[in-house]
Motif scaffolding. Structure first.
Motif, PDB file in Angstrom:
ATOM      1  N   THR A 163      15.719   1.380   0.394  1.00  0.00           N
ATOM      2  CA  THR A 163      17.077   0.911   0.121  1.00  0.00           C
ATOM      3  C   THR A 163      18.055   1.627   1.030  1.00  0.00           C
ATOM      4  O   THR A 163      17.810   2.730   1.490  1.00  0.00           O
ATOM      5  CB  THR A 163      17.461   1.185  -1.344  1.00  0.00           C
ATOM      6  N   LEU A 164      19.134   0.976   1.314  1.00  0.00           N
ATOM      7  CA  LEU A 164      20.180   1.601   2.093  1.00  0.00           C
ATOM      8  C   LEU A 164      21.395   1.915   1.226  1.00  0.00           C
ATOM      9  O   LEU A 164      22.466   2.223   1.731  1.00  0.00           O
ATOM     10  CB  LEU A 164      20.599   0.696   3.263  1.00  0.00           C
ATOM     11  N   SER A 165      21.178   1.850  -0.078  1.00  0.00           N
ATOM     12  CA  SER A 165      22.328   1.980  -0.971  1.00  0.00           C
ATOM     13  C   SER A 165      23.034   3.323  -0.810  1.00  0.00           C
ATOM     14  O   SER A 165      24.262   3.388  -0.886  1.00  0.00           O
ATOM     15  CB  SER A 165      21.870   1.797  -2.419  1.00  0.00           C
ATOM     16  N   ALA A 166      22.261   4.389  -0.548  1.00  0.00           N
ATOM     17  CA  ALA A 166      22.890   5.699  -0.407  1.00  0.00           C
ATOM     18  C   ALA A 166      23.883   5.678   0.742  1.00  0.00           C
ATOM     19  O   ALA A 166      24.984   6.232   0.648  1.00  0.00           O
ATOM     20  CB  ALA A 166      21.829   6.768  -0.181  1.00  0.00           C
ATOM     21  N   PHE A 167      23.489   5.019   1.853  1.00  0.00           N
ATOM     22  CA  PHE A 167      24.394   4.945   3.001  1.00  0.00           C
ATOM     23  C   PHE A 167      25.618   4.107   2.678  1.00  0.00           C
ATOM     24  O   PHE A 167      26.736   4.453   3.032  1.00  0.00           O
ATOM     25  CB  PHE A 167      23.667   4.340   4.211  1.00  0.00           C
ATOM     26  N   VAL A 168      25.343   2.963   2.024  1.00  0.00           N
ATOM     27  CA  VAL A 168      26.452   2.070   1.672  1.00  0.00           C
ATOM     28  C   VAL A 168      27.433   2.823   0.782  1.00  0.00           C
ATOM     29  O   VAL A 168      28.650   2.793   1.001  1.00  0.00           O
ATOM     30  CB  VAL A 168      25.929   0.806   0.968  1.00  0.00           C
ATOM     31  N   ASP A 169      26.888   3.547  -0.200  1.00  0.00           N
ATOM     32  CA  ASP A 169      27.756   4.309  -1.107  1.00  0.00           C
ATOM     33  C   ASP A 169      28.638   5.284  -0.330  1.00  0.00           C
ATOM     34  O   ASP A 169      29.841   5.372  -0.553  1.00  0.00           O
ATOM     35  CB  ASP A 169      26.907   5.106  -2.114  1.00  0.00           C
ATOM     36  N   ILE A 170      27.989   6.022   0.594  1.00  0.00           N
ATOM     37  CA  ILE A 170      28.722   7.054   1.322  1.00  0.00           C
ATOM     38  C   ILE A 170      29.770   6.440   2.242  1.00  0.00           C
ATOM     39  O   ILE A 170      30.923   6.863   2.279  1.00  0.00           O
ATOM     40  CB  ILE A 170      27.744   7.929   2.134  1.00  0.00           C
ATOM     41  N   LEU A 171      29.320   5.389   2.978  1.00  0.00           N
ATOM     42  CA  LEU A 171      30.208   4.844   4.006  1.00  0.00           C
ATOM     43  C   LEU A 171      31.342   4.006   3.413  1.00  0.00           C
ATOM     44  O   LEU A 171      32.256   3.615   4.139  1.00  0.00           O
ATOM     45  CB  LEU A 171      29.403   4.023   5.015  1.00  0.00           C
ATOM     46  N   THR A 172      31.270   3.705   2.129  1.00  0.00           N
ATOM     47  CA  THR A 172      32.371   2.951   1.532  1.00  0.00           C
ATOM     48  C   THR A 172      33.201   3.839   0.604  1.00  0.00           C
ATOM     49  O   THR A 172      34.161   3.384   0.001  1.00  0.00           O
ATOM     50  CB  THR A 172      31.834   1.760   0.699  1.00  0.00           C
TER      51      THR A 172
END
Lengths: 610, 362
Positions: free
Chosen positions: A88-97
């Motif tokens: 999943t890329l959710s961790a990145f999405v969370d951070i970058l948003t």
């Protein structure tokens, strides 16, 4: 003349020799020639082993890198993209948003940019002084510019805390002249000054080298063509300095972008760079978020590093056959108004430089012998002694920390020097894909020490299960591994320029005289780059002793506490004991540096003794 | 007793070809020189023989034995480089003795005795403990030579060994090298860009250009009978022209060639066939041309097939022994030699045998 087939056990019959009369037994000559190549099995065995020694070294180095760097780091990174067994890329999405994180990125870049400006501003006048003036101690000062780079960052941080704190030396000094206290602790200004402490000397070093390689004849040519002194400087000198200034600035930005102990100690909880935040996430056991942050930071750092290396490659400064213009004396022959102004400016600069570079060290030493009421005391050192005598097993004992630091430094020396030399040899030879190998070998420079530490902790110290066997590495070994990984690039960086500068025909001469590739390395190349190897070893020791980022993660028990970790632990309580420990660290670092240097200087090895 | 053969040897680096399809054979004890301008492939050829590089295609044989894959340390080659490449951290004796760690000295000598022998050979006896850096360029080069010879190599390879030295030193070192080489009878390959050097020391010379061998021959043959326009221009002073063949004599021995509106008679080499209408390139060495002031020449009868041209002196360079004179002849310029300076209108005369046809095209 068939005796030329090299061997250590050839019979006289096969050794006609170039100056022996032409053999009258031509038939015997014929016979010996046909057997010449297989007449010496032992010699061939030795040669075979030698031929493979280099390959073996390269393979061991590569394997070690995989085990103690690439594997552990990748386990951390996998954690960022695999949650509950699915990618999943959710961790990145969370951070970058997340506005909160974006602010941290912005602050990290902002403080790096300001640090760069300040470092260049302080470094350039130093380069001008070092390159264009002659004064007693110039050479010493020039070599001292390397020193900040190897000083333990946590110690420097303590030094600046002692300088900028409410009761620090700066405020004490200001109080004497009747100026009110300034509040610099936990401000951006303090961080910037500390970053300048580290990076201005770096800028000065790089620019001084470029300045010294400006050819006087080029300036004279410009003058003879009608350019005024100022025009000649602008047209000839400045264009040659620009690449060096940009390189120094780029390196400063890269280093300060990933700054950790300085910001941790001087920024408090209000100011945090990405690296500091990774550490906080780690303490809170938010591994996924920490790993995702680390990946983002790594991508940015690698991008910067790549751009830098590309630029460095394009602008490589040639120093061959340079005739630099003569240096000016610091005291002018005649005191013209212009000369007086220049000297006044230099004096002003010297005051600022002294503050930036001397105040943390002086403040730390002063603070270590100053009681809270300002009187002289040895209580902080007494605390260290007392803690050593009566401290509980879970507490940090000073002698243990010193012993650990030295043991780890020795271990690092033993691992990092051979590794660094092998990498140098492998990356200075020409072959397809050399740049890629170079980049992979230098990767540890770009990856945050915290991540290396975490990877080693979770990957090796906690153990991995391979085919039912649980393989775990002791914390001490892991620390040595982490130190070696961060130290060997410096060995490589010190050895590579020397190796690359060795005339290829010298190596080929040795080869044609019968030396194998490995023998040539041992007999010719290494003796010629000995100074670089020794410098690299000194770096390795200094880096190991001062290493903080991965040690703080890996040193889980008192058995693994090093001096920098001890300082950080004491700093959490009171400044006094931390500064006392800092002084101990300063002495040990300086002593090790001197010992390595002395030892290296005394090794008088002459290759190829008869 | 070592011969070297190159059989269709090529070396390519990516897109560029350093040497293409080189075939040559070097006899035992021969002093063989590779000469050509920079980038002609001569050094690459030497490095292929030494084993520092492997050919892209083709075969190199020592004594008829393929040496492909044999590393330099096992080839028995002694190499001397232009920059000497002495080991700066070793004394002179340690340099010379370095190779004796891996190969026993020839004969019954101990390594120390062998070092002494070699130092004496190159007139450096007693220099044992000196640092290479403390020696002059010529001395350093002799140490390099002694070091290369010490293990008793089968082949001596010299890569522009004189280029870094001044002219006088070069000359004396050249003589010494030639003397040592013939004394030892060691097969030697010498690389230089200096054609004069090549002519003076070699048994045979190979002239290279653009990665190809132009001509192989004795110095005399290379100088007197160049096979290609490149060799004609590269070796010594020369006058090179192109023109069209107008007449072939009955006996097939002489051709008449129209150049600049004049007719030049040239001997036809035995190994060339030439037809009327062919475009040929010819050359005439300056020293084969006799120069006389034109007014002195009046009344002299034009003699048979002797080539006679008239021109005017453009400039002359006094060189001591001779004077080089540039004479304009039509659109072109001729280079000739005289003992005394000369000026004004001149008559140039040379024999058809002095004219060498170096290329033929239709």
């Amino acid at each position: 003349m068939t005796g030329s087939t090299p061997g250590t056990d050839s019979s006289p019959a096969t050794d006609g020799g170039v100056d022996a009369p032409v053999s009258d037994a031509d038939t015997a000559d014929e016979a010996s020639r046909s057997t010449g190549r297989s007449d010496d099995r032992r010699g061939r065995l030795v040669r075979g082993t030698e031929a493979r020694a280099l390959q073996a070294g390269a393979i061991v180095t590569a394997a070690l890198l995989v085990v103690v760097f690439f594997y552990p780091v990748s386990t951390v990174f996998i954690e960022a993209v695999v949650v509950d067994g699915s990618p999943t890329l959710s961790a990145f999405v969370d951070i970058l948003t997340d506005r909160f994180y974006l602010d941290i990125f912005a602050f990290t870049a902002y403080q790096a940019a300001l640090s760069t400006v300040l470092s260049v501003a302080i470094g350039l006048p130093a380069a001008w002084l070092l390159a264009r003036f002659e004064f007693p101690g110039r050479r010493t000062l020039r070599s001292l510019t390397i020193l900040p780079f190897v000083l333990p960052s946590i110690m420097v941080a303590v030094g600046f805390v002692a300088t900028f704190g409410r009761n620090g030396t700066l405020n004490s000094a200001l109080a004497i002249v009747g100026l009110g206290p300034v509040e610099l602790m936990f401000t951006l200004k303090a961080i910037l000054i500390a970053h300048a402490f580290y990076n201005a000397p770096l800028v000065a070093r790089i620019v001084t080298a470029a300045w010294e390689s400006v050819d006087a004849r080029a300036i004279e040519t410009a003058r003879s063509l009608g350019a005024s002194p100022l025009r000649a400087t602008l047209d000839v000198v400045v264009p040659q300095l620009m690449p060096a200034i940009l390189m120094g600035a780029a390196l400063t930005f890269i280093f300060t972008f990933a700054s950790f102990p300085i910001v941790l100690a001087l920024g408090g909880y209000g100011l945090a760079t990405i690296e500091v935040f990774i550490y906080r996430q780690l303490i809170n056991l938010n591994y996924t978020e920490a790993a995702a942050l680390a990946i983002i930071e790594l991508v940015i750092s690698l991008g910067l590093l790549y751009g830098y290396l590309r630029y460095e490659d394009a602008k490589r400064i040639s120093r061959r056959g340079v005739h630099p213009p003569p240096r000016r004396s610091l005291l002018p022959d005649r005191w013209t108004p212009k000369a007086a102004m220049t000297r006044l400016a230099i004096a002003g600069y010297a005051v600022i430089a002294a503050f930036v570079f001397l105040s943390p060290i002086v403040s730390m030493i002063l603070a270590s012998v100053t009681a809270s009421d300002g009187s002289f005391t040895l209580a902080h050192y007494a605390f260290l002694v007392e803690r050593q005598a009566t401290g509980a097993s879970f507490q940090v004992r000073p002698l243990g920390a010193i012993r650990n630091s030295l043991m780890f430094a020795l271990g690092t020396l033993a691992v990092a020097v051979p590794m660094g030399v092998v990498v140098s040899v492998v990356t200075t030879r020409r072959y397809r894909g050399r740049k890629l190998v170079d980049a992979i070998a230098m990767a540890p420079l770009a990856v945050s020490g915290i991540i290396v530490g975490l990877g080693l902790l979770r990957g090796l110290v906690f153990g991995v299960e391979i085919a039912g066997w649980r393989i775990a590495v002791g914390g001490s070994l892991a620390i040595v591994a982490a130190h070696a990984v961060s130290a060997y690039p410096f060995v490589t960086r010190n050895v590579t320029p020397g190796l690359a500068a060795i005339d290829r025909s010298m190596i080929e001469s040795a080869r044609s005289l019968g030396a194998t590739r490995t023998r040539t390395l041992l007999d010719i190349e290494l003796p010629l780059v000995r100074a670089g190897v020794v410098a690299g070893a000194a770096f390795a020791v200094a880096i190991s002793i001062g290493e903080f980022n991965s040690t703080i993660v890996l040193a889980t028990g008192s058995g693994e506490y090093t001096m920098p970790v001890a300082i950080e632990r004491y700093l959490g309580r009171r400044l006094g004991p931390a500064t006392a420990m800092g002084c101990v660290l300063l002495v040990v670092t300086a002593a090790s540096f001197v010992v390595v240097d002395r030892f290296g200087g005394d090794v008088e090895e002459r290759g190829g003794g008869l | 007793m070592t011969t070297i053969e190159l059989d269709g040897v090529s070396k390519r680096y990516g897109e560029t070809t350093a040497i293409a399809d080189a075939t040559l054979s070097i006899a035992d004890s021969e002093f063989f020189t590779l000469v050509g301008p920079s980038g002609c492939g001569k050094t690459t050829t030497l490095r292929l023989i030494a084993g520092f590089e492997e050919p892209t295609s083709g075969t190199i044989r020592f004594d008829g034995e393929d040496v492909a894959g044999v590393p330099p340390e096992n080839r028995g080659v002694g190499v001397v480089f232009q920059n000497y490449a002495l080991f700066p951290h070793m004394t002179v004796a340690e340099n010379v003795g370095y190779g004796l760690q891996f190969t026993d000295p020839p004969g019954d000598l101990s390594p120390d005795e062998r070092v002494q022998e070699l130092l004496a050979l190159v007139d450096l006896a007693g220099m044992d403990d000196r640092d290479p850096d403390s020696l002059s360029g010529g001395q350093q080069q002799r140490v390099a030579l002694a070091r290369a010879l010490a293990p008793g190599p089968r082949v001596l390879l010299l890569d522009e060994p004189m280029s870094a030295l001044d002219a006088q030193l070069r000359e004396s070192l050249r003589l010494q090298l030639k003397r040592i080489q013939s004394e030892l009878g060691i097969t030697t390959v010498y690389v230089t860009h200096d054609q004069e050097e090549a002519l003076s020391v070699s048994d045979r010379v190979a002239v290279l250009s653009g990665g190809a061998i132009e001509q192989i021959g004795t110095p005399q043959a290379i100088y007197r009978r160049p096979d290609t326009p490149f060799v004609a221009r590269f070796v010594g002073d020369n006058n090179v022209f192109s023109g069209r063949v107008t007449v072939i004599e009955q006996d097939d021995e002489t051709a008449t060639i129209a150049i600049e509106g004049a007719s030049i008679h040239a001997a036809i080499p035995a190994d060339r066939s030439i037809d009327r209408g062919d475009t040929v390139t010819i050359c005439v060495r300056p020293e084969y041309v006799s120069v006389t002031a034109s007014e002195d020449d009046r009344g002299k009868k034009s003699g048979g097939e002797l080539n006679r041209l008239t021109g005017s002196v453009v400039s002359s360079e006094f060189l001591g022994e001779t004077t080089r004179v540039h004479v304009s002849w039509g659109e072109t310029e001729l280079l000739v030699r005289t003992t005394d300076p000369i000026d004004g209108q001149v008559t140039l005369a040379f024999d058809p045998d002095a004219v060498r046809i170096v290329s033929v095209g239709s």
